[in-house]
Design an enzyme around this catalytic site. Structure first.
Site, short mmCIF file in Angstrom:
data_model
loop_
_atom_site.label_atom_id
_atom_site.label_comp_id
_atom_site.label_asym_id
_atom_site.label_seq_id
_atom_site.Cartn_x
_atom_site.Cartn_y
_atom_site.Cartn_z
N CYS A 75 -3.00 3.24 -1.22
CA CYS A 75 -3.24 4.05 -2.43
C CYS A 75 -2.20 3.72 -3.51
O CYS A 75 -1.03 4.09 -3.38
CB CYS A 75 -3.21 5.53 -2.07
SG CYS A 75 -3.20 6.65 -3.48
N CYS A 78 -0.55 6.76 -5.22
CA CYS A 78 0.41 7.40 -4.31
C CYS A 78 1.79 6.78 -4.46
O CYS A 78 2.82 7.47 -4.44
CB CYS A 78 -0.06 7.25 -2.86
SG CYS A 78 -1.64 8.04 -2.47
#
Length: 315
Positions: A75, A78
């Site tokens: 991700c 993230c």
């Protein structure tokens, strides 16, 4: 029943019951200390948590607020958000701890938090989940949300701290840069619950610098908090049910759903309203949708789906 305060419990959106009574590791941390996770020291403010060790985190949240960062290695957002979370948690010097959950390695936690998109950030206060935000957000917005979290935790008697080892700043380290004056004014107003004053401060900041992303994000958030403050949830839903094309009534319930973490419900309500209205009455609904999209985050899967449906209704 009045609407929950900012950061209301995710009733119906998060079910942690299956994780609450899981077997604990042989040695539980002392009260007020962070779980050891992947070999982290007991005093660590940032630690990994797993399906098996989550029960310790719930117990820890009874003495100090726990911020839960749901992330994954693949991700990209993230990786942008995690360093910001760690920085702000470290600066709070034990008033908050950060529990990191790799959703790929811990499917039960991912399911319990209903992590439909990541990064997803939730807090735990006295064992109860509290929605914070989804998607990568600016550092200033993280600071403001954490300030609200500490205020909420204090209201529930969760005011402990975690001991911090080696927290002294190195000699000669530059002092943290102060907030811009209007941001500082907004931040202080939010802490006092004076949302109109915070709104005015952010609006003045945007007049001075229309590209101030932190002010824009903070303005959207505090406008939402101001709109839902003191609203009676049952009365609002009754009014919306009685007036399916009453724009203001539908706006109130959509705001409550966003504040309570029911993102899809809020978007669906406003998109249904948009589709039911004559074309010359749709503009306010489109504007509110765009505002809420910005709050949730453009990269959030729920926003992407809602934008697609909005586009189909427009053309």
């Amino acid at each position: 029943m009045s609407t929950p305060t900012p950061g209301s419990v995710l009733r119906g959106a998060v079910d942690l019951s299956s994780l609450r009574n899981r077997p604990q590791p042989p040695t539980a941390p002392a009260e007020g200390a962070a779980p050891t996770g992947q070999g982290a020291p007991a005093s660590s403010l940032v630690f990994d948590v797993t399906d098996a060790s989550f029960g310790q985190v719930l117990e820890l949240s009874r003495s100090v607020p726990v911020v839960v960062d749901l992330w994954a290695e693949w991700c990209g957002p993230c990786k942008q958000l995690s360093p910001i979370l760690e920085k702000v948690v470290t600066e709070l010097a034990g008033k908050v701890v950060l529990a990191k959950v790799d959703v790929d390695a811990n499917p039960q936690l991912a399911q319990g938090f209903r992590a439909q998109s990541i990064p997803m950030v939730v807090a735990l206060v006295a064992g109860q989940p509290v929605p914070l935000f989804t998607g990568a957000v600016p550092e200033q917005q993280v600071r403001e949300v954490f300030a609200q979290l500490l205020q909420l935790a204090a209201q529930h008697g969760v005011t402990g701290t975690v001991p911090v080892e080696g927290s002294e700043a190195p000699t000669g380290e530059p002092a943290e840069q102060p907030l811009p004056p209007l941001h500082a004014e907004a931040f202080a107003a939010i802490e006092e619950g004076d949302y109109p004053r915070a709104i005015a401060a952010y609006e003045r900041a945007l007049v001075e610098n229309p590209r101030d992303a932190d002010a824009r994000a903070g303005l959207g958030q505090v406008r939402l908090l101001d709109r839902v403050q003191g609203v009676d949830l049952q009365a609002a839903r009754a009014a919306a049910a009685a007036g399916p094309t009453d724009i203001e009534a539908q706006f109130v319930v959509a705001d409550l759903d966003i504040a309570g973490g029911h993102i899809d419900d809020a978007f669906a309500r406003l998109l249904d309203l948009f589709g039911a209205l004559p074309s010359d009455e749709r503009a306010p609904v489109r504007e509110r949708l765009l505002e809420l999209f910005g709050l949730v985050g453009d990269e959030d899967a729920r926003v992407i789906r809602a934008r697609s449906r909005l586009a189909s209704l427009l053309f």
